[in-house]
Design a protein around this motif. Structure first.
Motif, PDB file in Angstrom:
ATOM      1  N   TRP A 249       1.223  -1.284   0.077  1.00  0.00           N
ATOM      2  CA  TRP A 249       0.206  -0.091  -0.535  1.00  0.00           C
ATOM      3  C   TRP A 249       0.732   1.024  -0.052  1.00  0.00           C
ATOM      4  CZ3 TRP A 249      -3.689   2.725  -1.313  1.00  0.00           C
ATOM      5  CH2 TRP A 249      -4.422   4.183  -0.894  1.00  0.00           C
TER       6      TRP A 249
ATOM      7  N   GLU B  26      -0.139   3.644  -2.448  1.00  0.00           N
ATOM      8  CA  GLU B  26      -0.534   5.373  -2.592  1.00  0.00           C
ATOM      9  C   GLU B  26       0.947   6.352  -2.819  1.00  0.00           C
ATOM     10  OE1 GLU B  26      -1.560   7.320   1.528  1.00  0.00           O
ATOM     11  OE2 GLU B  26       0.205   6.358   1.829  1.00  0.00           O
TER      12      GLU B  26
ATOM     13  N   LYS C  10       0.033   9.192  -5.912  1.00  0.00           N
ATOM     14  CA  LYS C  10       0.237  10.531  -5.197  1.00  0.00           C
ATOM     15  C   LYS C  10       0.813  11.285  -6.324  1.00  0.00           C
ATOM     16  CE  LYS C  10       0.887  13.482  -1.415  1.00  0.00           C
ATOM     17  NZ  LYS C  10       1.767  14.937  -1.971  1.00  0.00           N
TER      18      LYS C  10
ATOM     19  N   HIS D 123      -0.496  11.908  -9.546  1.00  0.00           N
ATOM     20  CA  HIS D 123      -1.808  12.708  -8.999  1.00  0.00           C
ATOM     21  C   HIS D 123      -1.326  14.409  -8.535  1.00  0.00           C
ATOM     22  CE1 HIS D 123      -4.759  15.823  -7.240  1.00  0.00           C
ATOM     23  NE2 HIS D 123      -5.847  15.090  -7.214  1.00  0.00           N
TER      24      HIS D 123
ATOM     25  N   ARG E  84      -8.843   1.818  -1.269  1.00  0.00           N
ATOM     26  CA  ARG E  84      -8.602   3.567  -0.568  1.00  0.00           C
ATOM     27  C   ARG E  84      -7.978   4.542  -1.622  1.00  0.00           C
ATOM     28  NH1 ARG E  84      -3.984  -0.326   3.421  1.00  0.00           N
ATOM     29  NH2 ARG E  84      -3.869   1.573   4.226  1.00  0.00           N
ATOM     30  N   LEU E  85      -7.717   4.054  -3.175  1.00  0.00           N
ATOM     31  CA  LEU E  85      -6.863   4.966  -3.572  1.00  0.00           C
ATOM     32  C   LEU E  85      -7.632   6.042  -4.013  1.00  0.00           C
ATOM     33  CD1 LEU E  85      -4.920   2.169  -6.795  1.00  0.00           C
ATOM     34  CD2 LEU E  85      -4.057   4.386  -4.962  1.00  0.00           C
TER      35      LEU E  85
ATOM     36  N   ALA F 132      -9.184   8.292  -1.043  1.00  0.00           N
ATOM     37  CA  ALA F 132      -7.462   9.263  -1.393  1.00  0.00           C
ATOM     38  C   ALA F 132      -7.758  10.638  -2.640  1.00  0.00           C
ATOM     39  CB  ALA F 132      -6.133   9.253  -1.792  1.00  0.00           C
TER      40      ALA F 132
ATOM     41  N   HIS G 219      -7.737   9.354  -6.052  1.00  0.00           N
ATOM     42  CA  HIS G 219      -6.928   9.068  -7.112  1.00  0.00           C
ATOM     43  C   HIS G 219      -7.178   8.324  -7.704  1.00  0.00           C
ATOM     44  CE1 HIS G 219      -3.799  10.432  -4.418  1.00  0.00           C
ATOM     45  NE2 HIS G 219      -3.258   9.718  -3.871  1.00  0.00           N
TER      46      HIS G 219
END
Length: 451
Positions: free
Chosen positions: A203, A207, A211, A214, A237-238, A241, A243
């Motif tokens: 993860w 992440e 990020k 992004h 989870r993405l 966030a 994403h």
């Protein structure tokens, strides 16, 4: 300011408003399409006579590992397990920057020769900045439009090293490119990321990579080739966030369950399918039919250059027919007979191979259709040849009769890259010899390493 007029072509615009126009002209000013229609005034424009030809937007090859061009054919009998072991944990480690450069250069020229004007170069064998720069060098030397998707190698770790799944994208290197030679989003070669994603990374890495994409407003493309994820709830989870969206791309995804696939489609994720490779290597049924039912975004790629031809005519035809076959089997199972009507119209398929790829790369406002204002990325097919004549429906002619040998002219950003059936910047004999020697040396070095 320069103008070119393509005159009297059978034009397939892939624009839902313009559609097909027989006997039409295309007026180009510098790098853009100015007008499409019949009887356009040439003025002082250079004229390309296109009677007997089909004009179409160049193919967008949305997923190709161009760096493997020097190893064509070695993966022809491999499953995905064999490919990962032999290529990424083996052969890839013997590539130097010059091997990457010549592979990308000749591979991209082959794409132009084959009627592709844009490719997504999924480069996951760039262990050093020199490898990365060499990959970009090769693309730029060819004159193709490309999104260079910066990836990360996947070797077996040596003692004391982390597994690749624990190593994030090198942010400093990505910033170097984004602030340097690939800083412009309007250039012929632009930047994106080829990330590990939830299947292939923990993860923290997943992440960090998303990020980074992004923050720099880059496409983040990931392979999903199995059902088991290293980060089980990674997509959720993405999404939490922020994403997931149209700048996220899943390649393959055959094994995704219905719930996850629906979740990704609902969040606007783009999908790239490579059905020939997927069926050979054991990924499972291509996602085409499932995505169509969900309204998902489809694009196509040729994928593994060491395995399959980069011919987008063949890729598109195979994708369409495989999906039709899957639908036909469902009807036969239910009724015992063939369907009454075809389930997937051919015009959807040409859209997958043009506008679909453009959307996946975030370039739908610049390429993918012959729409005034867009870049002049245009292919002329010689439909007078025996394999295409006569043309009754130009889309049928493109998808079911045309091939590389019909590609007469390729224009990218208003510049002729192929003319009269020949590349305007064809590789020299020495360059072709260098590609062959690169492949021979890599295979020999790998064999030596195995003892």
């Amino acid at each position: 300011m320069s103008r070119t007029l393509i005159r009297n072509a059978n034009v397939v615009t892939v624009d839902p408003d313009l559609r097909d126009i027989d006997g039409a002209d295309i007026l180009i000013e510098d790098d853009r399409i100015l007008e499409v229609g019949r009887g356009l005034s040439a003025g002082e424009a250079e004229v390309i006579e296109a009677e007997g030809m089909i004009a179409m937007p160049g193919f967008v090859n949305a997923h190709i590992h161009t760096w493997q061009t020097g190893l064509r054919g070695v993966a022809a009998d491999w499953t995905i397990k064999e490919y990962l072991r032999a290529m990424h944990a083996g052969l890839a480690g013997h590539f130097g920057p010059d091997d990457i450069r010549i592979g990308n250069h000749i591979g991209a020229l082959n794409q132009i020769n084959s009627g592709t004007t844009t490719l997504a170069d999924w480069c996951h064998n760039n262990p050093t900045p020199d490898h990365t720069d060499a990959a970009v060098d090769g693309l730029e030397a060819s004159g193709i439009r490309a999104v260079f998707l910066h990836g990360s190698p996947k070797p077996d770790p040596k003692p004391g090293q982390k597994h690749f799944s624990e190593i994030p994208m090198p942010a400093d290197e990505v910033h170097r490119l984004r602030n340097g030679r690939l800083s412009s989003d309007d250039g012929l070669v632009t930047l994106g990321l080829a990330v590990l994603g939830p299947q292939m990374s923990v993860w923290e890495v997943c992440e960090a990579d998303f990020k980074l994409a992004h923050d720099l407003d880059l496409v983040a493309s990931m392979h999903i080739s199995a059902q088991q994820m290293m980060t089980d709830d990674g997509f959720q989870r993405l999404a939490a966030a922020g994403h997931l969206g149209s700048r996220a791309n899943v390649v393959h995804g055959n094994a995704l369950d219905d719930r996850t696939l629906s979740f990704l489609v609902e969040h606007g994720v783009q999908f790239t399918l490579t059905p020939e490779v997927e069926l050979q290597m054991g990924f499972g049924d291509p996602l085409t039919c499932r995505l169509r039912r969900l309204g998902g975004a489809i694009s196509l790629g040729s994928d593994v250059e060491s395995d399959m031809t980069g011919d987008m005519f063949a890729v598109t035809r195979f994708a369409l027919q495989a999906a039709r076959h899957e639908d036909n089997l469902v009807v036969r199972a239910e009724t015992g007979a063939a369907p009454d009507t075809i389930t997937i119209p051919m015009r959807e398929a040409i859209e997958w191979a043009t506008m679909g790829g453009a959307r996946m790369l975030g370039l739908e406002n610049r390429i993918g259709s012959l729409t005034p204002g867009k870049q002049a990325d245009i292919v002329l097919l010689d439909a007078r040849q025996l394999n295409m004549h006569p043309v009754i429906d130009p889309v049928a002619s493109i998808l079911f009769h045309a091939g590389i040998g019909n590609v007469d002219t390729v224009m990218i950003g208003g510049k002729l890259r192929k003319w009269g059936g020949r590349l305007t910047d064809a590789p020299s004999a020495a360059q072709l010899d260098a590609l062959a020697e690169s492949g021979r040396r890599i295979l020999a070095d790998h064999a030596k390493s195995l003892g």
